[in-house]
Design an enzyme around this catalytic site. Structure first.
Site, PDB file in Angstrom:
ATOM      1  N   HIS A 170      82.539  18.103 -36.541  1.00 39.53           N
ATOM      2  CA  HIS A 170      82.988  19.394 -36.031  1.00 39.53           C
ATOM      3  C   HIS A 170      81.857  20.200 -35.407  1.00 39.53           C
ATOM      4  O   HIS A 170      82.000  20.774 -34.319  1.00 39.53           O
ATOM      5  CB  HIS A 170      83.639  20.187 -37.160  1.00 39.53           C
ATOM      6  N   SER A 188      88.791  26.612 -32.811  1.00 43.14           N
ATOM      7  CA  SER A 188      87.413  26.115 -32.948  1.00 43.14           C
ATOM      8  C   SER A 188      86.863  25.635 -31.618  1.00 43.14           C
ATOM      9  O   SER A 188      85.673  25.740 -31.346  1.00 43.14           O
ATOM     10  CB  SER A 188      87.364  24.938 -33.922  1.00 43.14           C
ATOM     11  N   ASP A 220      77.878  25.960 -38.400  1.00 47.32           N
ATOM     12  CA  ASP A 220      78.988  25.020 -38.518  1.00 47.32           C
ATOM     13  C   ASP A 220      78.603  23.911 -39.490  1.00 47.32           C
ATOM     14  O   ASP A 220      77.921  24.173 -40.478  1.00 47.32           O
ATOM     15  CB  ASP A 220      79.347  24.466 -37.130  1.00 47.32           C
TER      16      ASP A 220
END
Length: 869
Positions: free
Chosen positions: A297, A650, A223
């Site tokens: 994220h 996600s 990620d």
């Protein structure tokens, strides 16, 4: 210490398709990713405005390029101009990779490769890659970015199309594919999923109960990196993670750099790397040249999958292997697949990919893209892969997780919600969206209500465009006396539609001019909008429905006095924003989220259908609280926050990754397909009210009964997955046979992708792959298939088979009853007979009910196209 740096300029001008991080971006208007406005001195704006500039001039029929890129001198005839522009290419070559050389297959529980012979073989492969490039390409025309050696044998090279063409025909080269690029796509849930409490899966997991559930398992997070200072990833020396329990992991490298010192790998985070060779060719500014997460994220995903106990996330004692491969302004497939190769080499147990291809590949089957080939070989190496299904719902065939060897995860809500209300002066309440505190008095006091358009300075020199007039983007456009201490109405318009306006600017205007609060309303010109709750540091609320906006504006206009020119002379309307930070519980759940990508699965970019059920499963992905990086370089409205409330597949995907690791911890010998089967076959199709799971659709105000194309097998059930009773298993050879059975497939392409020949043992039909579902995209007359089950329980059990038939199809199962002992297998023959040809898929299921209370479900998805003659 330098925190924001640019990679050195490479000779590149890159354009490609892309990945995106699977955060929700609504189909109409998205409010999850505002960015700050900036002047030319703002580095963020500079980065956005940076373009590759070049000057051309001709000299005697030649064209010379002076370019921040890789344009060559090329001879032309008069106006005929060609550019040979470098791109990244991924290349597979002959010969087995390290994990599978000499015919070996990794055993479940085998450690990553770190011994001397393995290192020597890896070095040999890399030297061969260098020799192949040097012997086939012209000097100075390429840069090798990576050698892949563990799960595949190949490399990534930055070169021109003409040189790539040479590679395609070079001896020993199996496959060449242009990099499609990579972009970012975006708790209470442990209780909702039944993971906590005396009977929860955490309490069952491993020795030591909840505090140590997950110990010894390593989850690979590919990620945007991780924030090692976050409490979700802290190491407690009084409750150490028992790394010795991990039977696979051998990689312990900790790459350091800005904001990522050597002690960042602390026992919870056990390895951390960043991959940027591909991103460097894009000639864009990066955030940190280290595994540090400046976006947020990656930290969010990691904490959902493997955060510490007592921090509101999904799982507990897992260790985290960090592979940063995505950056704020993009990335490349080369970086992502290199991270996958490294994670497999290190020996992670599970990989979570909250990134995925944005579109199907253009010139190959979805299952044979380079990305899916890497995932197939990661599966072959014993790694369970959870992959986000995508955020392009509710459109059909919008899934971007295609292959049966990964678990494609869709998103649903939980029974928690946040209620926000606007109280009008006449006592009426309008429901809205927003996580903020109330205006002073929480409704006891009310404040002047002002439409921003009415407060615009009449003689101002600014343009009369929506960002200035309607959207509250510029404080200099509004009369301070009119808006001070008021609740100001800002209206959705063209700036938000095209992405140039944002909530950060509204908040800035509100703070500078002293708004008491703001109301952001839908515009009748554009209709209702879809939005997620955002944390507002001042009282704020969004009213997304035109019907509610009409009530508000009718009240406002009745209470506002104007002169003959239409200018306001007196504001008499009043309003208050009520408390919006308190969660409410008991809502209908799960409901498949509108943004969650849908099936049916496709085989190519022509939308031809595949005989594979996608998504596989749904998990909570709506309004998930989890860790966040306070740097928040891409989401300025979340800057300074340590936790964020986000929605998207996600967020759903790491829930499944964490549960898969719990299953792996309890059953260390299980293969990835057995884990996937345990999760799918025990999922539930019913909500908390005992009804069929509903789904959001194109109509914002309506729900419809979901189908397997919306929810896959259903909502993940952790307790059931730990003890499924029966599992369906498939291995690498089975997947090769599946590929060989695809309609009109080129066996040479299958061999190029897998290294294996198609042979007579291939499946008769692609729907014969031993999956925990049956999907037939063109059911013609009478067809049959088989499934093979294994009893993974500790006792003998008798099962009864029941069938819920799809419309227009008779279904029979043989045997209808069977008794099976521990580790024994049983074949099921399933026959389909079309009784009515229809124009769409129809759905049913086979339910196996065991005498020891195990229940195993096989979803049926069939498209009956013709009745048997």
């Amino acid at each position: 210490m330098e925190k924001s740096r640019s990679f050195p300029e490479y000779s590149s001008s890159y354009s490609g398709g892309g990945f995106r991080c699977m955060d929700e971006r609504s189909n109409s208007y998205s409010f999850n990713g505002p960015t700050s406005k900036g002047t030319s001195s703002d580095p963020e704006m500079k980065r956005k405005k940076r373009v590759a500039s070049y000057n051309l001039f001709t000299v005697e029929g030649k064209v010379k390029s002076s370019v921040r890129g890789s344009f060559k001198w090329i001879k032309t005839k008069f106006s005929e101009i060609r550019y040979d522009v470098r791109s990244i290419y991924l290349v597979l070559i002959e010969g087995e990779s390290l994990a599978f050389y000499q015919g070996r297959e990794p055993l479940q529980g085998e450690k990553g490769s770190s011994n001397a012979s393995s290192k020597a073989y890896a070095k040999k492969l890399e030297e061969h890659h260098d020799q192949l490039l040097a012997s086939n390409l012209e000097p100075g025309t390429y840069d090798k970015l990576y050698s892949f050696s563990h799960v595949v044998n190949g490399f990534a090279v930055h070169t021109t199309p003409s040189q790539a063409k040479k590679l395609e025909s070079a001896q020993g080269v199996r496959l060449v594919e242009k990099d499609r690029g990579a972009k970012l796509m975006t708790t209470y849930t442990p209780t909702y999923l039944g993971l906590t409490g005396p009977g929860g899966v955490w309490a069952q997991g491993g020795e030591g109960g909840e505090e140590n559930a997950g110990d010894g398992m390593v989850i690979g997070i590919i990620d945007t990196g991780i924030d090692p200072t976050h409490p979700s990833f802290a190491y407690d020396p009084h409750n150490p993670f028992r790394a010795n329990l991990s039977t696979r992991f051998s990689g312990c490298t900790c790459q350091t750099g800005p904001d990522f010192p050597v002690n960042s790998c602390n026992g919870k985070i056990i390895t951390a790397r960043y991959f940027a060779a591909g991103a460097a060719t894009l000639n864009i500014s990066m955030d940190y040249l280290s595994p540090f997460d400046a976006v947020g994220h990656g930290s969010h995903v990691a904490s959902i999958a493997a955060g510490n106990s007592k921090v509101p996330v999904i799982t507990n004692g897992f260790m985290i292997a960090v592979y940063k491969a995505i950056y704020p302004e993009g990335g490349t497939l080369a970086d992502v697949v290199s991270a996958i190769d490294q994670a497999a080499k290190d020996g992670v147990d599970v990989i979570t990919l909250s990134i995925g291809p944005d579109e199907p590949p253009e010139d190959t089957l979805t299952f044979l893209s380079m990305f899916d080939i890497f995932l197939l070989h990661a599966h072959r190496a014993g790694i369970f892969v959870a992959q986000a299904a995508g955020n392009k719902g509710p459109s059909p065939s919008s899934v971007v997780s295609y292959s049966p060897w990964t678990m494609g995860v869709g998103s649903c809500n939980t029974d928690r919600g946040y209620s926000s209300n606007l109280l009008l002066g006449d006592g009426r309440k309008l429901q809205g969206i927003g996580v903020s505190g109330p205006t002073l008095g929480n409704g006891v006091l009310q404040f002047k209500l002002v439409l921003a358009k009415d407060a615009v300075i009449g003689n101002g020199s600014f343009p009369r465009t929506p960002p200035y007039v309607d959207e509250c983007q510029y404080p200099g456009a509004l009369d301070p006396a009119a808006v001070l201490g008021s609740v100001v109405i800002c209206t959705f318009s063209t700036g938000f539609l095209n992405g140039s306006s944002n909530f950060t600017a509204i908040l800035n205007t509100a703070k500078l001019l002293g708004f008491m609060g703001f109301v952001f309303v839908a515009n009748p010109k554009y209709g209702d909008f879809i939005a997620q709750p955002l944390p507002f540091p001042i009282p704020g609320i969004m009213i997304p429905k035109i019907a509610d906006v009409q009530i508000l504006m009718d009240y406002y206009q009745r209470q506002t006095s104007r002169d003959w020119k239409g200018a306001v002379v007196k504001y008499s309307g009043a309003a208050a924003i009520l408390e919006g930070r308190i969660a409410t519980f008991g809502e209908q759940a799960p409901i498949v989220n509108r943004f969650s990508s849908r099936g049916p699965d496709i085989i190519d970019n022509h939308m031809n259908l595949a005989d594979v059920l996608k998504p596989d499963i749904v998990a909570p992905g709506h309004l998930v609280w989890a860790a966040w990086s306070s740097v928040s370089i891409s989401e300025s409205i979340l800057k300074g926050y340590s936790f964020a409330l986000l929605s998207g597949t996600s967020m759903a995907t790491p829930h499944v990754a964490g549960i898969a690791a719990l299953v792996k911890q309890s059953h260390s010998s299980w293969t990835p397909s057995m884990i996937a089967s345990a999760i799918s076959a025990t999922a539930t199709m019913y909500d908390n009210r005992g009804e069929i799971i509903m789904a959001e659709g194109p109509n914002i105000t309506q729900l419809y009964p979901s189908t397997p194309h919306d929810h896959g097998a259903g909502l993940i059930n952790p307790a059931g997955a730990i003890d499924p009773g029966l599992v369906f298993s498939a291995g690498f050879e089975d997947y090769v046979n599946f590929l060989c059975s695809l309609p009109k497939v080129d066996p040479a392409k299958v061999k190029a992708a897998t290294g294996k020949e198609c042979n007579l043992s291939s499946l008769a039909h692609s729907w014969d792959l031993n999956l925990p579902s049956v999907t037939i995209s063109a059911l013609n007359g009478l067809q049959s298939t088989q499934r093979n089950l294994m009893n993974v329980a500790s006792n003998q059990e008798t099962y009864l088979c029941a069938v819920l038939k799809p419309e227009g199809v008779d279904v029979s199962v043989y045997p209808t009853r069977f008794t099976i002992g521990p580790q024994q297998t049983q074949d099921l023959e399933i026959k389909f007979n079309v009784t009515e040809a229809l124009n769409a898929f129809r759905f049913g299921e086979i339910v196996l009910t065991g005498s020891m209370n195990h229940i195993v479900r096989l979803p049926l998805s069939v498209f009956p196209i013709a009745v048997a003659c």
